[in-house]
Design a protein around this motif. Structure first.
Motif, mmCIF file in Angstrom:
data_model
loop_
_atom_site.group_PDB
_atom_site.id
_atom_site.type_symbol
_atom_site.label_atom_id
_atom_site.label_comp_id
_atom_site.label_asym_id
_atom_site.label_seq_id
_atom_site.Cartn_x
_atom_site.Cartn_y
_atom_site.Cartn_z
ATOM 1 N N UNK A 63 0.837 -1.205 0.000
ATOM 2 C CA UNK A 63 0.000 0.000 0.000
ATOM 3 C C UNK A 63 0.872 1.255 0.000
ATOM 4 N N UNK A 64 1.867 1.253 0.852
ATOM 5 C CA UNK A 64 2.737 2.425 0.971
ATOM 6 C C UNK A 64 3.429 2.705 -0.364
ATOM 7 N N UNK A 65 3.961 1.659 -0.991
ATOM 8 C CA UNK A 65 4.667 1.834 -2.273
ATOM 9 C C UNK A 65 3.705 2.274 -3.372
ATOM 10 N N UNK A 66 2.520 1.699 -3.418
ATOM 11 C CA UNK A 66 1.573 2.013 -4.501
ATOM 12 C C UNK A 66 1.161 3.477 -4.475
ATOM 13 N N UNK A 67 0.799 3.985 -3.288
ATOM 14 C CA UNK A 67 0.321 5.374 -3.206
ATOM 15 C C UNK A 67 1.477 6.356 -3.412
ATOM 16 N N UNK A 68 2.668 5.963 -2.994
ATOM 17 C CA UNK A 68 3.825 6.847 -3.142
ATOM 18 C C UNK A 68 4.335 6.895 -4.572
ATOM 19 N N UNK A 69 4.341 5.749 -5.259
ATOM 20 C CA UNK A 69 5.019 5.651 -6.557
ATOM 21 C C UNK A 69 4.089 5.785 -7.762
ATOM 22 N N UNK A 70 2.799 5.483 -7.584
ATOM 23 C CA UNK A 70 1.911 5.442 -8.750
ATOM 24 C C UNK A 70 0.973 6.648 -8.749
ATOM 25 N N UNK A 71 1.105 7.521 -9.765
ATOM 26 C CA UNK A 71 0.258 8.719 -9.803
ATOM 27 C C UNK A 71 -1.240 8.391 -9.814
ATOM 28 N N UNK A 72 -1.618 7.269 -10.393
ATOM 29 C CA UNK A 72 -3.036 6.939 -10.547
ATOM 30 C C UNK A 72 -3.641 6.156 -9.401
ATOM 31 N N UNK A 73 -2.843 5.827 -8.393
ATOM 32 C CA UNK A 73 -3.402 5.175 -7.203
ATOM 33 C C UNK A 73 -3.762 6.272 -6.214
ATOM 34 N N UNK A 74 -5.060 6.535 -6.059
ATOM 35 C CA UNK A 74 -5.515 7.675 -5.263
ATOM 36 C C UNK A 74 -5.528 7.358 -3.773
ATOM 37 N N UNK A 75 -5.986 6.165 -3.431
ATOM 38 C CA UNK A 75 -5.965 5.762 -2.026
ATOM 39 C C UNK A 75 -6.067 4.250 -1.918
ATOM 40 N N UNK A 76 -5.530 3.730 -0.835
ATOM 41 C CA UNK A 76 -5.668 2.318 -0.470
ATOM 42 C C UNK A 76 -5.841 2.284 1.040
ATOM 43 N N UNK A 77 -7.000 1.840 1.481
ATOM 44 C CA UNK A 77 -7.310 1.798 2.911
ATOM 45 C C UNK A 77 -7.507 0.335 3.310
ATOM 46 N N UNK A 78 -6.670 -0.160 4.197
ATOM 47 C CA UNK A 78 -6.821 -1.531 4.682
ATOM 48 C C UNK A 78 -7.275 -1.515 6.132
ATOM 49 N N UNK A 79 -8.307 -2.284 6.417
ATOM 50 C CA UNK A 79 -8.822 -2.408 7.780
ATOM 51 C C UNK A 79 -9.141 -3.878 8.024
ATOM 52 N N UNK A 80 -9.280 -4.239 9.304
ATOM 53 C CA UNK A 80 -9.822 -5.562 9.615
ATOM 54 C C UNK A 80 -11.122 -5.379 10.382
ATOM 55 N N UNK A 81 -11.995 -6.356 10.255
ATOM 56 C CA UNK A 81 -13.271 -6.300 10.957
ATOM 57 C C UNK A 81 -13.006 -6.478 12.449
ATOM 58 N N UNK A 82 -13.557 -5.579 13.251
ATOM 59 C CA UNK A 82 -13.272 -5.619 14.692
ATOM 60 C C UNK A 82 -13.655 -6.975 15.275
ATOM 61 N N UNK A 83 -12.748 -7.585 15.999
ATOM 62 C CA UNK A 83 -12.997 -8.896 16.582
ATOM 63 C C UNK A 83 -12.641 -10.058 15.659
ATOM 64 N N UNK A 84 -12.375 -9.766 14.396
ATOM 65 C CA UNK A 84 -11.998 -10.801 13.413
ATOM 66 C C UNK A 84 -10.776 -10.327 12.630
ATOM 67 N N UNK A 85 -9.602 -10.332 13.281
ATOM 68 C CA UNK A 85 -8.418 -9.745 12.623
ATOM 69 C C UNK A 85 -8.023 -10.436 11.320
ATOM 70 N N UNK A 86 -8.546 -11.632 11.063
ATOM 71 C CA UNK A 86 -8.202 -12.288 9.792
ATOM 72 C C UNK A 86 -9.167 -11.919 8.674
ATOM 73 N N UNK A 87 -10.207 -11.119 8.982
ATOM 74 C CA UNK A 87 -11.108 -10.621 7.933
ATOM 75 C C UNK A 87 -10.679 -9.207 7.566
#
Lengths: 110, 110
Positions: B32-56
Motif C-alpha cells: 500500500x505504501x509503495x503504490x500510493x507513493x510511486x503510482x500517480x493513478x493510485x488515489x488511495x488504499x485503505x486496509x482495515x480488519x473487521x473488529x474482533x476478526x483480525x483475519x477478515x
C-alpha cells in the motif's frame, strides 16, 4: 501522520428503497460534503453503490477519534440527513473496524 | 475535483490464514505504501480488519481510471505482494462499485 490507534474507521452497508435512490443519494451527498467541510474531526466519507445494485450503498467513514465521531452525530447536517432519509433506508448494517494501513494522495475528493 | 465518472473504487474482502496475519499485514502495508507513493493513478488504499476478526481484511481501493488500475497490476510491488501472500489468503471477494460522493481532508494517511 495520524495516530492510527485513535482513528475510527467504519463501514455502513445500507439497502435503500429502490424507488427513492435519487432522493437518498442527494441527501447523502449533501451530508457528506457538509461533514468533511465543517467538521475538523471528519477525515473522510466515501459513498459508493455496488455495481449493478444501485440501491446497495456503502459508506466508508473515517474520524480522528471517538470524540469526533460523537460530535458528528449531533450536527445539524447529520440530523437532517438521518431524519429525512429515515423512511428511505430499508436496512443498515454497521461494520466496525481496526485500521491497518490507510494511505492516500492529498487530493482525492470527487 | 476528480472526474468521478472515470474514477474506479472497489473493495476487496479477504479472509487470511489466522496463523499468518502478522506476515500478511506487513506485506500488505508495504504494498500500500509503495503504490500510493510511486503510482500517480493510485488515489488511495485503505486496509482495515473487521473488529474482533483480525483475519477478515477489507481493502478499499481508489484509482484515477481504468488505465491506472491496469498499470498497478503490473508493478513490482504489487506482484511481490501477490506472490508472497498467495498461500496466506484463504478467500478473496472483489466488490466493484459506482462512486457516489467521496470527500476527504487533504491529509488522512495513518
Amino acid at each position: 501522520m495520524r495516530e492510527a490507534r485513535r482513528m475510527i474507521v467504519r463501514m455502513a452497508e445500507l439497502e435503500i428503497d429502490p424507488d427513492r435512490i435519487d432522493a437518498y443519494t442527494a441527501l447523502l451527498s449533501e451530508e457528506i460534503e457538509a461533514s468533511v467541510r465543517l467538521e475538523p474531526g471528519v477525515l473522510f466519507l466515501f459513498a459508493v453503490s455496488v455495481k449493478g445494485s444501485p440501491n446497495k450503498v456503502r459508506v466508508i467513514e473515517g474520524y480522528a477519534d471517538q470524540a469526533a465521531y460523537d460530535a458528528h452525530l449531533t450536527t445539524p447536517h447529520f440530523l437532517k440527513y438521518k431524519t429525512q432519509t429515515a423512511d428511505m433506508v430499508r436496512s443498515l448494517r454497521l461494520v466496525e473496524t481496526d485500521p491497518i494501513t490507510l494511505k492516500a494522495k492529498d487530493q482525492i475528493s470527487n
